[in-house]
Design a protein around this motif. Sequence first.
Motif, PDB file in Angstrom:
ATOM      1  N   SER A  67      49.023  63.016  28.003  1.00  0.00           N
ATOM      2  CA  SER A  67      47.767  63.553  28.510  1.00  0.00           C
ATOM      3  C   SER A  67      46.649  62.521  28.377  1.00  0.00           C
ATOM      4  CB  SER A  67      47.400  64.828  27.741  1.00  0.00           C
ATOM      5  OG  SER A  67      46.176  65.335  28.208  1.00  0.00           O
ATOM      6  N   GLY A  68      46.005  62.237  29.513  1.00  0.00           N
ATOM      7  CA  GLY A  68      44.864  61.326  29.508  1.00  0.00           C
ATOM      8  C   GLY A  68      45.238  59.865  29.399  1.00  0.00           C
ATOM      9  N   LEU A  69      46.542  59.490  29.616  1.00  0.00           N
ATOM     10  CA  LEU A  69      46.935  58.089  29.568  1.00  0.00           C
ATOM     11  C   LEU A  69      46.199  57.307  30.652  1.00  0.00           C
ATOM     12  CD1 LEU A  69      48.762  55.764  28.596  1.00  0.00           C
ATOM     13  CD2 LEU A  69      50.451  56.528  30.268  1.00  0.00           C
ATOM     14  N   ARG A  70      45.509  56.268  30.251  1.00  0.00           N
ATOM     15  CA  ARG A  70      44.772  55.446  31.201  1.00  0.00           C
ATOM     16  C   ARG A  70      44.903  53.986  30.793  1.00  0.00           C
ATOM     17  NH1 ARG A  70      38.942  56.638  33.925  1.00  0.00           N
ATOM     18  NH2 ARG A  70      38.861  54.758  35.229  1.00  0.00           N
ATOM     19  N   TYR A  71      45.002  53.134  31.776  1.00  0.00           N
ATOM     20  CA  TYR A  71      45.098  51.707  31.510  1.00  0.00           C
ATOM     21  C   TYR A  71      44.377  50.967  32.632  1.00  0.00           C
ATOM     22  CZ  TYR A  71      48.744  52.217  34.993  1.00  0.00           C
ATOM     23  OH  TYR A  71      49.417  52.524  36.145  1.00  0.00           O
ATOM     24  N   ASN A  72      43.798  49.831  32.287  1.00  0.00           N
ATOM     25  CA  ASN A  72      43.143  49.005  33.303  1.00  0.00           C
ATOM     26  C   ASN A  72      43.069  47.574  32.794  1.00  0.00           C
ATOM     27  OD1 ASN A  72      40.530  48.710  31.763  1.00  0.00           O
ATOM     28  ND2 ASN A  72      40.518  50.927  32.087  1.00  0.00           N
ATOM     29  N   ASN A  73      42.843  46.675  33.714  1.00  0.00           N
ATOM     30  CA  ASN A  73      42.742  45.267  33.353  1.00  0.00           C
ATOM     31  C   ASN A  73      42.019  44.539  34.481  1.00  0.00           C
ATOM     32  OD1 ASN A  73      43.099  42.953  31.807  1.00  0.00           O
ATOM     33  ND2 ASN A  73      45.251  43.442  31.373  1.00  0.00           N
ATOM     34  N   GLN A  74      41.456  43.390  34.175  1.00  0.00           N
ATOM     35  CA  GLN A  74      40.771  42.602  35.193  1.00  0.00           C
ATOM     36  C   GLN A  74      40.943  41.122  34.876  1.00  0.00           C
ATOM     37  OE1 GLN A  74      36.534  43.293  35.233  1.00  0.00           O
ATOM     38  NE2 GLN A  74      36.469  43.679  33.035  1.00  0.00           N
ATOM     39  N   PHE A  75      40.960  40.331  35.943  1.00  0.00           N
ATOM     40  CA  PHE A  75      41.185  38.902  35.798  1.00  0.00           C
ATOM     41  C   PHE A  75      40.290  38.157  36.786  1.00  0.00           C
ATOM     42  CE2 PHE A  75      45.094  41.087  34.737  1.00  0.00           C
ATOM     43  CZ  PHE A  75      45.485  40.493  33.537  1.00  0.00           C
ATOM     44  N   LEU A  76      39.754  37.037  36.339  1.00  0.00           N
ATOM     45  CA  LEU A  76      39.042  36.110  37.205  1.00  0.00           C
ATOM     46  C   LEU A  76      39.733  34.764  37.061  1.00  0.00           C
ATOM     47  CD1 LEU A  76      36.736  35.364  39.110  1.00  0.00           C
ATOM     48  CD2 LEU A  76      35.320  34.909  37.087  1.00  0.00           C
ATOM     49  N   ASN A  77      40.347  34.292  38.151  1.00  0.00           N
ATOM     50  CA  ASN A  77      41.180  33.095  38.063  1.00  0.00           C
ATOM     51  C   ASN A  77      40.884  32.128  39.198  1.00  0.00           C
ATOM     52  OD1 ASN A  77      43.240  35.632  37.321  1.00  0.00           O
ATOM     53  ND2 ASN A  77      43.183  33.984  35.805  1.00  0.00           N
ATOM     54  N   LEU A  78      41.128  30.851  38.918  1.00  0.00           N
ATOM     55  CA  LEU A  78      41.010  29.800  39.916  1.00  0.00           C
ATOM     56  C   LEU A  78      42.399  29.258  40.239  1.00  0.00           C
ATOM     57  CD1 LEU A  78      37.920  27.814  38.580  1.00  0.00           C
ATOM     58  CD2 LEU A  78      37.974  29.533  40.396  1.00  0.00           C
ATOM     59  N   PHE A  79      42.628  28.988  41.533  1.00  0.00           N
ATOM     60  CA  PHE A  79      43.937  28.529  41.986  1.00  0.00           C
ATOM     61  C   PHE A  79      43.761  27.262  42.815  1.00  0.00           C
ATOM     62  CE2 PHE A  79      44.070  33.113  41.456  1.00  0.00           C
ATOM     63  CZ  PHE A  79      45.150  33.255  40.597  1.00  0.00           C
ATOM     64  N   PRO A  80      43.891  26.094  42.187  1.00  0.00           N
ATOM     65  CA  PRO A  80      43.757  24.831  42.930  1.00  0.00           C
ATOM     66  C   PRO A  80      45.034  24.506  43.699  1.00  0.00           C
ATOM     67  CG  PRO A  80      44.188  24.385  40.617  1.00  0.00           C
ATOM     68  CD  PRO A  80      44.089  25.878  40.746  1.00  0.00           C
ATOM     69  N   SER A  81      44.889  23.685  44.725  1.00  0.00           N
ATOM     70  CA  SER A  81      46.042  23.192  45.476  1.00  0.00           C
ATOM     71  C   SER A  81      45.757  21.766  45.937  1.00  0.00           C
ATOM     72  CB  SER A  81      46.333  24.086  46.680  1.00  0.00           C
ATOM     73  OG  SER A  81      45.277  24.068  47.612  1.00  0.00           O
ATOM     74  N   LEU A  82      46.811  20.975  46.019  1.00  0.00           N
ATOM     75  CA  LEU A  82      46.707  19.575  46.429  1.00  0.00           C
ATOM     76  C   LEU A  82      47.917  19.238  47.288  1.00  0.00           C
ATOM     77  CD1 LEU A  82      45.345  16.757  46.208  1.00  0.00           C
ATOM     78  CD2 LEU A  82      46.794  16.352  44.202  1.00  0.00           C
ATOM     79  N   TYR A  83      47.660  18.531  48.394  1.00  0.00           N
ATOM     80  CA  TYR A  83      48.740  18.201  49.330  1.00  0.00           C
ATOM     81  C   TYR A  83      48.541  16.762  49.789  1.00  0.00           C
ATOM     82  CZ  TYR A  83      52.023  19.066  53.195  1.00  0.00           C
ATOM     83  OH  TYR A  83      53.098  19.034  54.044  1.00  0.00           O
ATOM     84  N   LEU A  84      49.529  15.886  49.566  1.00  0.00           N
ATOM     85  CA  LEU A  84      49.470  14.474  49.939  1.00  0.00           C
ATOM     86  C   LEU A  84      50.640  14.158  50.871  1.00  0.00           C
ATOM     87  CD1 LEU A  84      48.824  12.938  46.395  1.00  0.00           C
ATOM     88  CD2 LEU A  84      47.106  13.605  48.092  1.00  0.00           C
ATOM     89  N   SER A  85      50.394  13.303  51.853  1.00  0.00           N
ATOM     90  CA  SER A  85      51.467  12.916  52.772  1.00  0.00           C
ATOM     91  C   SER A  85      51.336  11.441  53.129  1.00  0.00           C
ATOM     92  CB  SER A  85      51.420  13.768  54.050  1.00  0.00           C
ATOM     93  OG  SER A  85      50.240  13.512  54.787  1.00  0.00           O
ATOM     94  N   TYR A  86      52.476  10.832  53.437  1.00  0.00           N
ATOM     95  CA  TYR A  86      52.492   9.420  53.849  1.00  0.00           C
ATOM     96  C   TYR A  86      53.594   9.230  54.883  1.00  0.00           C
ATOM     97  CZ  TYR A  86      52.286   4.351  53.669  1.00  0.00           C
ATOM     98  OH  TYR A  86      52.144   3.020  54.004  1.00  0.00           O
TER      99      TYR A  86
END
Length: 840
Positions: free
Chosen positions: A537-556
């Motif tokens: 009875s009354g089970l509640r759960y929550n969560n929050q996240f603030l995240n950064l997701f870098p990406s890098l792409y190189l070609s030759y």
Amino acid sequence: MFSVNFALPNFYDKHMKYLKLTVLLIFLSVSFSFAQNKITGRILDDKNQPIPYATVTALKPDSTIVGGDLTNENGSFALSNLSLGHFILRINILGFKQRFIDNISLTQQAPNKSLGNIVIRPDAHKLKEVEITGERALMELSVDKKVFNVDKNITSSGGSAADALKNVPSLQVDIDGTILLRGKDANILIDGKPATLLGGDVATALQALPASSIQSVEVITNPSAKYDAQGMAGIINIITKRDSKLGFNGNASVGAGTRDKYNASVALNLKNDKWNIFFNSNWRNNKTYEHTANRRMMADGTLTAASYEDNIRTRGGWFNSLGAEYTINSRNTITLTQNLNQMLWASNGNTMYTYNQGPIIDSSTTRGTVNTGSPLSSSTSLDFKHKFLKPKQELNSSITYVNTRVNRDQEYITNRFDAMDAPIGNTIIQRAPGGGTSSSLNAQADFTTPFLTKNGKLDAGWKTQIYWFKSNNEARVDSNNGKGFVPDMVLQNDYQYSQQVHAVYASYSDQRGKFGYQIGLRGEYSYYDGTSSRIVSGLRYNNQFLNLFPSLYLSYKLPKDQAVYLSYSRRINRPSFFQMMPFIDVSNPMDTSAGNPNLIPEFIHNIELNYSRQFKQGHMIIASLYYQYTQNLIDRISTFYNDGTSFTKPQNLNKGITYGAELTGRAQILPIWNATVNFNLFQNQIFGATATNTLDNSGVSWFTKFNTDVKLPYNFSFQLSGTYQAPKVAAQGIIQDVWWVDAALRKTFWNNKANLVLNISDIFNSRKYTTIYDFPGAVQSIYRDRETRIGNLTFSYRFGKSDVKTSSKRGRGDKDKNMQPQSKEHDNIKQGEGGDDSGS
């Protein structure tokens, strides 16, 4: 709670006449918006021989396409239903140089124009490549993306979307229909958008979705910051069918398979210079059997419990899409799409459970199970595209709302017997009717512009995704010989869940000589909240996240059509609401299970090094090395009890590491024979522990798949594909190896408009799955045999005007790259003159 079927009959009775009238008015308004103006002519080669099947396209001076036709056997064409004004004519056919003719005018005084004979010259370079580029290949490979053209894969004809995906390089489909990319979870998109239309259970929905509704599948192993960060291994984008040819076009198919399997589809398209109206409808009903054997033994080999289950499963539904794309002008396009899907799943099974004292059966239980569900999903999507005056600068935006309602019903009838097969106690009847709703809202905007340098490009955008989910069941039990049901408080549940993900991104790319790069950053804020009012009875759960997701792409770029690429990205894998839902599943009393509301997301670091080489003969090879590090790894963990039963729920482990090598190659062995091979070798390492034991495990595994296509005489073609998956480690055990081979034969007739396909999947009936779990002091083996050797016969027919023999490989949203007149084959034709090179 609403029934899935509550509104359908009334809706159609009340509104069908209005729907028919609306469709008729739309069709008539489009048809009568054209005047009966015409441009005619005849296409000849340099030997004055007529050229059939050449594509003749009418363009406005701003390069907007307004009409098109194919030349007949006599080389003649007629572009009718044109408005008055000035036009450019473009002529294309494989093996000949493209030609433009401009200064063509239709006026009130002269609404019809005859261009007479028009001569086009052979293109010697393209003529050499006719056999290779005459049609789209089954597989189109590039380093950042693999495109699998499903309509070329005849081995999955008449099958489901899951059947089509299992032949795609880098992908694996397990016996439950779960799609894995290099053995890991991936983010599944439909036409570039989250697959929320399929409901929360994407694996089940993909087994119901017909393969005939899919045009192609894109696999992106290391996406840039522009894409959602969701998904451990990358993105699988399913592109549905939509015709883009001018005029009225369509195709229809009908098929049947062994043991009550049926499918049908129809796709219609009406297109002119302003409107593109499309309609797709696919129906599928598929029954399969499944046999499962589960044996549990002590460490010394003594059998403690076993179960044997036989089940008949039904998967299918009706999938519909209606939409219209309107070209406001040369710089603005708007598209409205409405989807309505009625899915169906059902199962009817019987299971025998035995409990042993050494080699002797101490007691047994029989259970009959009936399970039905009927999700009804609808989605509305609005897309807008704006091209700015500055070249290559554009804005794309979209908003999509999806709603799904599910009604389900479950019934279990259980009887227990002693060692002498005498009944123990009363028959227990459990019923769990229930339902649920899920909704989602997705909105995004993407902006692209040239920036800083000649080849520099800046991409920036924003995206919001909001999900709402609600599920409940009213479980009841009768254990008193049918004298009455009472609430089963252990199984009753009322669960609500919501999630929000808000993201912004920016990336910059440039090409400097042979060196290219792209750097990007994506920020995502996610929040979820859930409640369960009956289990606790009354089970509640929550969560929050603030995240950064870098990406890098190189070609030759290297000499001789070679290139190397290096990429990195950080990703996230959020637990689904099915993994988090604290509903207790007792369908298997030997192994009950539940979700875990305390799960937290996995965070993944991906690094990939690629090498590619293209050969003039049409061959191509891509070699990849990849490394993946996962924090908070999620896996299903089982706790084994002394009475032979177990309890399973998903849990966060410490971490997981995967690294490996992949090789994908395509060979044009002969002009009529090509083959594609994919090989993947990887090492899995799992680190984790629960309150009772350590779960560290590691091992090497690999899988390979091939596909070959041969064109035979008399318009026959043959296709063969095969897959082998070596043993693979899991958190508490190992999944044994499995292999299968599919074959298909196609006959094309009626001037290439009709196809008859006969295919057989798993022709050796070898796709059987065995998993061995190693618990402290006990061992469990699970053998699963689902019906996979299936024969299908499918007939398809396409009608209307279509572009044939084209070497273009453009996608749905690509623009024609040859719009502007070319100097060498560009003539200024005066009114009343012909169009050959001599001016006659």
